[in-house]
Design a protein around this motif. Sequence first.
Motif, short mmCIF file in Angstrom:
data_model
loop_
_atom_site.label_atom_id
_atom_site.label_comp_id
_atom_site.label_asym_id
_atom_site.label_seq_id
_atom_site.Cartn_x
_atom_site.Cartn_y
_atom_site.Cartn_z
N GLY A 80 -27.43 3.90 15.20
CA GLY A 80 -28.57 4.56 15.38
C GLY A 80 -28.54 5.29 16.99
O GLY A 80 -28.94 6.29 17.11
N ILE A 81 -27.72 4.41 17.64
CA ILE A 81 -27.59 5.07 18.89
C ILE A 81 -26.40 6.35 19.04
O ILE A 81 -26.71 7.18 19.70
N ARG A 82 -25.52 5.80 18.09
CA ARG A 82 -24.52 6.89 18.11
C ARG A 82 -24.90 8.13 17.41
O ARG A 82 -24.04 9.35 17.56
N SER A 140 -24.87 6.29 24.34
CA SER A 140 -23.59 6.16 23.77
C SER A 140 -22.55 6.03 24.95
O SER A 140 -21.50 5.29 24.63
N SER A 141 -22.65 6.85 25.67
CA SER A 141 -21.80 6.74 26.89
C SER A 141 -21.94 5.27 27.34
O SER A 141 -20.52 4.86 27.72
N LEU A 142 -22.71 4.73 27.66
CA LEU A 142 -22.75 3.26 28.18
C LEU A 142 -22.18 2.32 27.43
O LEU A 142 -21.55 1.41 27.45
N ASP A 182 -30.09 11.66 16.52
CA ASP A 182 -31.34 11.54 15.97
C ASP A 182 -31.99 12.81 16.50
O ASP A 182 -32.86 13.30 15.51
N ARG A 183 -31.81 13.48 17.60
CA ARG A 183 -32.59 14.41 18.19
C ARG A 183 -32.56 15.66 17.50
O ARG A 183 -33.20 16.68 17.52
N GLU A 184 -31.37 15.84 16.48
CA GLU A 184 -31.34 16.94 15.87
C GLU A 184 -31.74 17.08 14.49
O GLU A 184 -32.17 18.07 13.81
P1 GDP Z 1 -27.28 9.13 24.49
O1 GDP Z 1 -28.09 10.37 23.53
O2 GDP Z 1 -28.46 8.31 25.05
O3 GDP Z 1 -26.60 8.43 23.52
O4 GDP Z 1 -26.53 10.01 25.48
P2 GDP Z 1 -25.09 10.41 25.75
O5 GDP Z 1 -24.34 8.92 26.02
O6 GDP Z 1 -24.66 11.05 24.61
O7 GDP Z 1 -24.95 11.04 26.77
C1 GDP Z 1 -25.65 12.43 27.09
C2 GDP Z 1 -24.87 13.34 28.23
O8 GDP Z 1 -25.13 12.79 29.50
C3 GDP Z 1 -23.53 13.30 27.90
O9 GDP Z 1 -22.99 14.60 28.52
C4 GDP Z 1 -22.91 12.41 29.09
O10 GDP Z 1 -21.66 12.50 29.46
C5 GDP Z 1 -23.94 12.29 30.09
N1 GDP Z 1 -24.09 11.14 30.80
C6 GDP Z 1 -24.29 10.07 30.31
N2 GDP Z 1 -24.38 8.83 31.47
C7 GDP Z 1 -23.83 9.76 32.42
C8 GDP Z 1 -23.86 9.28 33.86
O11 GDP Z 1 -24.03 8.15 34.37
N3 GDP Z 1 -23.79 10.27 34.98
C9 GDP Z 1 -23.51 11.68 34.38
N4 GDP Z 1 -23.44 12.67 35.42
N5 GDP Z 1 -23.60 12.06 33.23
C10 GDP Z 1 -23.89 11.30 32.23
#
Ligand code: GDP
Length: 454
Positions: free
Chosen positions: A254-256, A211-213, A259-261
């Motif tokens: 699905g990404i946002r 999601s962050s990406l 699912d893990r919950e």
């Molecule tokens: P998803 O479950 O794959 O969508 O993961 P999320 O995008 O929700 O990220 C899960 C956690 O990892 C969040 O707290 C993000 O802030 C953190 N996170 C994601 N990318 C990075 C990164 O490049 N560096 C760091 N330090 N934390 C990250």
Amino acid sequence: WIEAELAGLSPEETEQEPDAGPLPVVAVVGRPNVGKSTLVNRIIGRREAVVEDVPGVTRDRVTYEATWRGKRFTLVDTGGWDPDATGMALRIAEQAQIAAELADVILFVVDAGVGVTDSDEAVGAVLRRSGKPVVLAANKVDNQQMELEATGLWSLGLGEPHPVSALHGRASGDLLDIVLDALPETPPQTFGERRGPRRIALLGKPNVGKSSLLNKLAGEERVLVDPMAGTTRDPVDELVELGGTTYRFIDTAGIRRRDRELKGADFYAAMRTRAALERAEVAVVLIDASDVLTEQDLRILGLVIESGRAMVVAFNKWDLVDEDRRYYLEKEIDRQLVRTPWALRVNISAKTGRHVERLAPAIERALQSWGTRVPTARLNQFFTELLQATPPPVRGGRQPKILFATQASTEPPKFVLFTSAFLEETYRRFLERRIREEFGFAGSPIEVTMKIRE
Ligand code: GDP
Ligand code: GDP
């Protein structure tokens, strides 16, 4: 060529294949000494194929690129396939079988002076069954008096025999006209003529940073959220512009979603991953660089391999990896990705934005590899040289030969080798490596299969 160079292609490569489409294949079949090579020489207008009076003489090249009336095609001379004169009738029928599998049109050459032999009958039967268009050439009709001889070839049941003299060039132009008329119409493929944006599956275990990406990439550049036709709720794709090009990220809902919950999350996650891959052309797999590689990471990589899609592996959270560890981590990653050494890699941080801009070029490169087609003539030239330099190991006193190679498909690229005997696993892997070295394919899986002709 500027565009091609940016995409990592040399201008030379572009010149060799200006329309990126495969050339139609014309295979010349017939028993030894009927004049196949003479005819091939006449068609390509060069004296390149060696013609000898000895039946079944070795020729090291079997494919040529030819042009007739502005139409380009690949010409395969099956006369060069088998220097072994034993069990000839059977072998010729098998060669005809191979030719029928790989060719768009078959040019069947018969010696009109000799008339129909048992071998000709055997070949004729194979060709009739193949369903491929066959043009029957009645060769060695050097003058008008001999034309009558040609009529005897009607008995092959392959339609009208076309009298020709390969040696003197008599009626060979007319014959080529007929061959080219029999070719299927293939509209030339051109660059940029694709249906819609390229499709990306963004994959990775929970918490890896998908999601962050996505947020980072989409940012202000987000174009729109695009519900898939026919559904009112997920999956939802997102159109994102990266470096001036719009991409479709598959199933971002699905990404946002978390699912893990959910209960049975693993099962649903795997199903979603499979479904996303099904619709995608390239997978971007996120792996947490600050953590060890887990079962779940390997499972996802496995699903991508299984899908045959192009792949970019992005090591995320690179900001958490300290300087000292980075060197060792690179080595460790090499080991972890032994099954997919071809995958393109980028080290990024979705959080800080580090090197995120490197994703789009990697995706482009992987997609380009995935869709690459190597012209048949070039592929065979490559194998001829390769086998001369490094022949396969001898088995049971016999030297396996590659009779002919062709790229059967793209997306992913699949190669078929017609061989005279089984090739060892290690030799096949060696061939695959050399294909990659020669033609690229970074970011794409390739498949190399054999068809053995005893
Ligand atoms: P998803 O479950 O794959 O969508 O993961 P999320 O995008 O929700 O990220 C899960 C956690 O990892 C969040 O707290 C993000 O802030 C953190 N996170 C994601 N990318 C990075 C990164 O490049 N560096 C760091 N330090 N934390 C990250
Ligand atoms: P391949 O084994 O089928 O490839 O046959 P080649 O092309 O090697 O020809 C075999 C022999 O037939 C050679 O001596 C040629 O010169 C001869 N030949 C080929 N075409 C003709 C033709 O049209 N007329 C005559 N008279 N001889 C031919």
